[in-house]
Motif scaffolding. Sequence first.
Motif, PDB file in Angstrom:
ATOM      1  N   GLY A 194      54.219  24.105  45.463  1.00  0.00           N
ATOM      2  CA  GLY A 194      53.253  25.114  45.835  1.00  0.00           C
ATOM      3  C   GLY A 194      52.568  25.647  44.593  1.00  0.00           C
ATOM      4  N   VAL A 195      51.439  26.315  44.777  1.00  0.00           N
ATOM      5  CA  VAL A 195      50.650  26.798  43.644  1.00  0.00           C
ATOM      6  C   VAL A 195      50.347  28.276  43.818  1.00  0.00           C
ATOM      7  N   ASN A 196      50.747  29.073  42.834  1.00  0.00           N
ATOM      8  CA  ASN A 196      50.340  30.463  42.693  1.00  0.00           C
ATOM      9  C   ASN A 196      49.361  30.564  41.530  1.00  0.00           C
ATOM     10  N   ALA A 197      48.796  31.740  41.333  1.00  0.00           N
ATOM     11  CA  ALA A 197      47.873  31.930  40.215  1.00  0.00           C
ATOM     12  C   ALA A 197      47.932  33.376  39.754  1.00  0.00           C
ATOM     13  N   GLY A 198      47.633  33.577  38.472  1.00  0.00           N
ATOM     14  CA  GLY A 198      47.592  34.936  37.983  1.00  0.00           C
ATOM     15  C   GLY A 198      47.201  35.049  36.527  1.00  0.00           C
ATOM     16  N   HIS A 199      46.556  36.120  36.198  1.00  0.00           N
ATOM     17  CA  HIS A 199      46.162  36.585  34.871  1.00  0.00           C
ATOM     18  C   HIS A 199      44.642  36.651  34.770  1.00  0.00           C
ATOM     19  N   ASP A 200      44.145  37.878  34.652  1.00  0.00           N
ATOM     20  CA  ASP A 200      42.721  38.154  34.442  1.00  0.00           C
ATOM     21  C   ASP A 200      41.826  37.649  35.563  1.00  0.00           C
ATOM     22  N   LEU A 201      42.370  37.590  36.772  1.00  0.00           N
ATOM     23  CA  LEU A 201      41.527  37.326  37.935  1.00  0.00           C
ATOM     24  C   LEU A 201      40.904  38.644  38.378  1.00  0.00           C
ATOM     25  N   THR A 202      39.614  38.589  38.701  1.00  0.00           N
ATOM     26  CA  THR A 202      38.852  39.797  39.024  1.00  0.00           C
ATOM     27  C   THR A 202      38.016  39.558  40.281  1.00  0.00           C
ATOM     28  N   LEU A 203      37.434  40.635  40.795  1.00  0.00           N
ATOM     29  CA  LEU A 203      36.531  40.486  41.928  1.00  0.00           C
ATOM     30  C   LEU A 203      35.336  39.605  41.577  1.00  0.00           C
ATOM     31  N   ALA A 204      34.934  39.627  40.303  1.00  0.00           N
ATOM     32  CA  ALA A 204      33.777  38.838  39.891  1.00  0.00           C
ATOM     33  C   ALA A 204      34.091  37.353  39.780  1.00  0.00           C
ATOM     34  N   ASN A 205      35.291  37.003  39.285  1.00  0.00           N
ATOM     35  CA  ASN A 205      35.568  35.577  39.049  1.00  0.00           C
ATOM     36  C   ASN A 205      36.399  34.914  40.141  1.00  0.00           C
ATOM     37  N   LEU A 206      36.912  35.686  41.102  1.00  0.00           N
ATOM     38  CA  LEU A 206      37.722  35.088  42.163  1.00  0.00           C
ATOM     39  C   LEU A 206      36.938  34.133  43.071  1.00  0.00           C
ATOM     40  N   PRO A 207      35.698  34.440  43.459  1.00  0.00           N
ATOM     41  CA  PRO A 207      35.008  33.508  44.360  1.00  0.00           C
ATOM     42  C   PRO A 207      34.895  32.094  43.798  1.00  0.00           C
ATOM     43  N   ALA A 208      34.510  31.965  42.532  1.00  0.00           N
ATOM     44  CA  ALA A 208      34.395  30.633  41.931  1.00  0.00           C
ATOM     45  C   ALA A 208      35.758  29.971  41.813  1.00  0.00           C
ATOM     46  N   PHE A 209      36.777  30.765  41.487  1.00  0.00           N
ATOM     47  CA  PHE A 209      38.130  30.214  41.395  1.00  0.00           C
ATOM     48  C   PHE A 209      38.594  29.696  42.748  1.00  0.00           C
ATOM     49  N   GLN A 210      38.402  30.480  43.792  1.00  0.00           N
ATOM     50  CA  GLN A 210      38.834  30.075  45.123  1.00  0.00           C
ATOM     51  C   GLN A 210      38.110  28.813  45.596  1.00  0.00           C
ATOM     52  N   ALA A 211      36.848  28.703  45.231  1.00  0.00           N
ATOM     53  CA  ALA A 211      36.087  27.517  45.628  1.00  0.00           C
ATOM     54  C   ALA A 211      36.549  26.277  44.891  1.00  0.00           C
ATOM     55  N   ALA A 212      36.901  26.440  43.616  1.00  0.00           N
ATOM     56  CA  ALA A 212      37.279  25.283  42.796  1.00  0.00           C
ATOM     57  C   ALA A 212      38.737  24.890  42.967  1.00  0.00           C
ATOM     58  N   VAL A 213      39.594  25.864  43.279  1.00  0.00           N
ATOM     59  CA  VAL A 213      41.043  25.617  43.334  1.00  0.00           C
ATOM     60  C   VAL A 213      41.541  26.037  44.718  1.00  0.00           C
ATOM     61  N   PRO A 214      41.392  25.171  45.717  1.00  0.00           N
ATOM     62  CA  PRO A 214      41.802  25.544  47.073  1.00  0.00           C
ATOM     63  C   PRO A 214      43.319  25.521  47.244  1.00  0.00           C
ATOM     64  N   ASP A 215      43.762  26.148  48.318  1.00  0.00           N
ATOM     65  CA  ASP A 215      45.165  26.106  48.736  1.00  0.00           C
ATOM     66  C   ASP A 215      46.114  26.772  47.750  1.00  0.00           C
ATOM     67  N   VAL A 216      45.641  27.816  47.076  1.00  0.00           N
ATOM     68  CA  VAL A 216      46.537  28.647  46.268  1.00  0.00           C
ATOM     69  C   VAL A 216      47.288  29.569  47.227  1.00  0.00           C
ATOM     70  N   ALA A 217      48.615  29.572  47.114  1.00  0.00           N
ATOM     71  CA  ALA A 217      49.422  30.328  48.064  1.00  0.00           C
ATOM     72  C   ALA A 217      49.364  31.827  47.806  1.00  0.00           C
ATOM     73  N   GLU A 218      49.380  32.207  46.533  1.00  0.00           N
ATOM     74  CA  GLU A 218      49.502  33.625  46.195  1.00  0.00           C
ATOM     75  C   GLU A 218      48.847  33.889  44.843  1.00  0.00           C
ATOM     76  N   ALA A 219      48.167  35.003  44.743  1.00  0.00           N
ATOM     77  CA  ALA A 219      47.614  35.448  43.462  1.00  0.00           C
ATOM     78  C   ALA A 219      48.270  36.768  43.092  1.00  0.00           C
ATOM     79  N   SER A 220      48.771  36.826  41.869  1.00  0.00           N
ATOM     80  CA  SER A 220      49.355  38.059  41.335  1.00  0.00           C
ATOM     81  C   SER A 220      48.307  38.713  40.445  1.00  0.00           C
ATOM     82  N   ILE A 221      47.898  39.931  40.825  1.00  0.00           N
ATOM     83  CA  ILE A 221      46.802  40.594  40.120  1.00  0.00           C
ATOM     84  C   ILE A 221      47.222  42.011  39.780  1.00  0.00           C
ATOM     85  N   GLY A 222      47.093  42.380  38.503  1.00  0.00           N
ATOM     86  CA  GLY A 222      47.520  43.692  38.065  1.00  0.00           C
ATOM     87  C   GLY A 222      46.477  44.460  37.286  1.00  0.00           C
TER      88      GLY A 222
END
Length: 247
Positions: A194-222
């Motif tokens: 499975g694939v999670n993701a995290g570190h410096d994800l923001t409202l501005a850069n999440l759309p492009a990330f989600q489009a390029a990297v599908p099927d991410v199970a969980e994002a940890s955002i702080g």
Amino acid sequence: MTLLSVNLNAVAQLRNRRDLPWPSVTGLARVVLDAGASGITVHPRPDERHIRRTDVLDLAKLLREDYPAAEFNIEGYPSPEFFALIEEVNPQQVTLVPDEPGQATSDHGWDFHSKGPLLTSVVQMLKGEGRRISLFCDPDAGVDGVTVARASGADRIELYTGPYGSCHNDPDRAEYELAALAETARAAHAVGLGVNAGHDLTLANLPAFQAAVPDVAEASIGHAITADALLMGFPEAVRRYRAALGS
């Protein structure tokens, strides 16, 4: 759909600037979970400069008693103290990171080839009934890296998205970093991770990330969600991040 786990380290670090009980880590955990976050992430460090051991115990109690469907994700380096904490708390997910004790923040993934035997031993030690193990992973780990990660017995990798997050003013570099993340994610899924993701994800850069990297199970955002919460409040920040993640 990518689930949102809110990392509360920044909240704890703000609290620790004063010898006062606010902002409350458990209080804000309630706020973000009530707003729809799927879980809570913490990364306790040996010097307790943000999340303290007592925070981990308090959060575990809160989630166990009041939010049994929420996931508790504890990040950390595999030290004897970390092992003891995991056994005491028994979180649903453990994310292993290769940080040095005094490191300011996570800034690289595991070298799977040189640390493969260590990770295999640690993963087997930490795996328990219903407990998932995730390994922090460089964006360019590729097929070779995730194959070793899978052989360790881990269930997931967490893509280190910091290099992508730092490209906020460099679209060409961002495209390069997204391609690396996408390749590693594809390789991970292909070997059954499975694939999670995290570190410096923001409202501005999440759309492009989600489009390029599908099927991410969980994002940890702080950091980003805490910064946005200063402007809009945590409930609204959680709603907007959930919308960006499609959750």
